[in-house]
Design a protein around this motif. Structure first.
Motif, short mmCIF file in Angstrom:
data_model
loop_
_atom_site.label_atom_id
_atom_site.label_comp_id
_atom_site.label_asym_id
_atom_site.label_seq_id
_atom_site.Cartn_x
_atom_site.Cartn_y
_atom_site.Cartn_z
N GLN A 12 0.93 -1.15 -0.14
CA GLN A 12 0.03 -0.07 -0.06
C GLN A 12 0.91 1.09 -0.01
O GLN A 12 0.33 2.22 -0.70
N LEU A 13 1.86 1.23 0.74
CA LEU A 13 2.86 2.43 0.68
C LEU A 13 3.40 2.61 -0.47
O LEU A 13 3.67 3.98 -0.97
N LEU A 61 2.22 1.78 -3.41
CA LEU A 61 1.30 2.16 -4.47
C LEU A 61 1.24 3.65 -4.21
O LEU A 61 0.74 4.54 -5.22
N GLY A 62 1.04 4.20 -2.96
CA GLY A 62 0.78 5.42 -2.50
C GLY A 62 1.79 6.33 -3.05
O GLY A 62 1.46 7.37 -3.54
N VAL A 102 -2.33 9.55 0.79
CA VAL A 102 -1.67 8.31 1.48
C VAL A 102 -1.85 8.47 2.97
O VAL A 102 -1.96 7.25 3.50
N GLY A 142 -5.01 6.61 3.61
CA GLY A 142 -4.93 5.34 3.50
C GLY A 142 -4.10 4.51 4.55
O GLY A 142 -4.62 3.46 5.14
N THR A 201 -5.63 8.32 -5.07
CA THR A 201 -4.58 7.95 -4.22
C THR A 201 -5.22 6.90 -3.25
O THR A 201 -4.64 5.85 -2.95
N MET A 210 -4.57 2.92 -2.84
CA MET A 210 -3.88 2.32 -1.69
C MET A 210 -4.87 1.04 -1.17
O MET A 210 -4.51 -0.07 -0.75
N GLN A 211 -5.98 1.17 -1.32
CA GLN A 211 -7.19 0.44 -0.54
C GLN A 211 -7.08 -0.83 -1.76
O GLN A 211 -7.31 -1.95 -0.95
N GLY A 221 -4.55 -2.09 -2.82
CA GLY A 221 -3.46 -2.77 -2.25
C GLY A 221 -3.74 -3.53 -1.07
O GLY A 221 -2.98 -4.65 -0.94
N GLN A 222 -4.86 -3.36 -0.47
CA GLN A 222 -5.13 -4.19 0.49
C GLN A 222 -5.62 -5.62 0.03
O GLN A 222 -5.48 -6.45 0.96
#
Length: 121
Positions: A13-14, A16-17, A37, A40, A101, A105-106, A108-109
């Motif tokens: 996630q970081l 991707l952010g 970010v 997220g 953004t 990031m979500q 990415g979860q």
């Protein structure tokens, strides 16, 4: 090993952010994307703390563990709504940079769900 696995989704996630910050930096919107970010990370941080508390409580009372998860969802929803309003209305940040953004990031979860049968595994 389990702690290392728990950090993998956060790192994704970081990453991707930060990619989104770099993309929006080309349009001078890096600060707006950085706020996304922050949102997220706040969301995933609260989610991680809640899962930890719910798992701990579920050992003695399963219903209480589930209640913690439900309350957490409400609290996270309200917190994110307030933070979005602060960023978009009060700080006048670009909605596309902040929201996109956060959404990326979500996504990415989803890496956290790979190979799991339950959300709390």
């Amino acid at each position: 090993m389990k702690n290392n696995l728990a950090q993998k989704p956060l790192k994704i996630q970081l990453f991707l952010g930060l990619v989104m910050v770099a993309i929006f930096a080309t349009q001078q919107l890096w600060l707006d994307a950085l706020y996304g970010v922050f949102l997220g990370l706040a969301n995933v941080g609260m989610l991680a703390l809640t899962f930890k508390a719910a798992n701990h409580k579920a050992k003695t009372d399963a219903k209480q563990g589930v209640m913690i998860l439900y309350l957490s969802a409400v609290i996270r929803f309200i917190l994110l709504a307030v933070l979005f309003v602060i960023g978009l209305a009060w700080l006048k940040m670009n909605p596309m940079a902040v929201v996109l953004t956060f959404v990326v990031m979500q996504l990415g979860q989803m890496a956290n769900l790979h190979g799991k049968r339950r959300l709390t595994d």
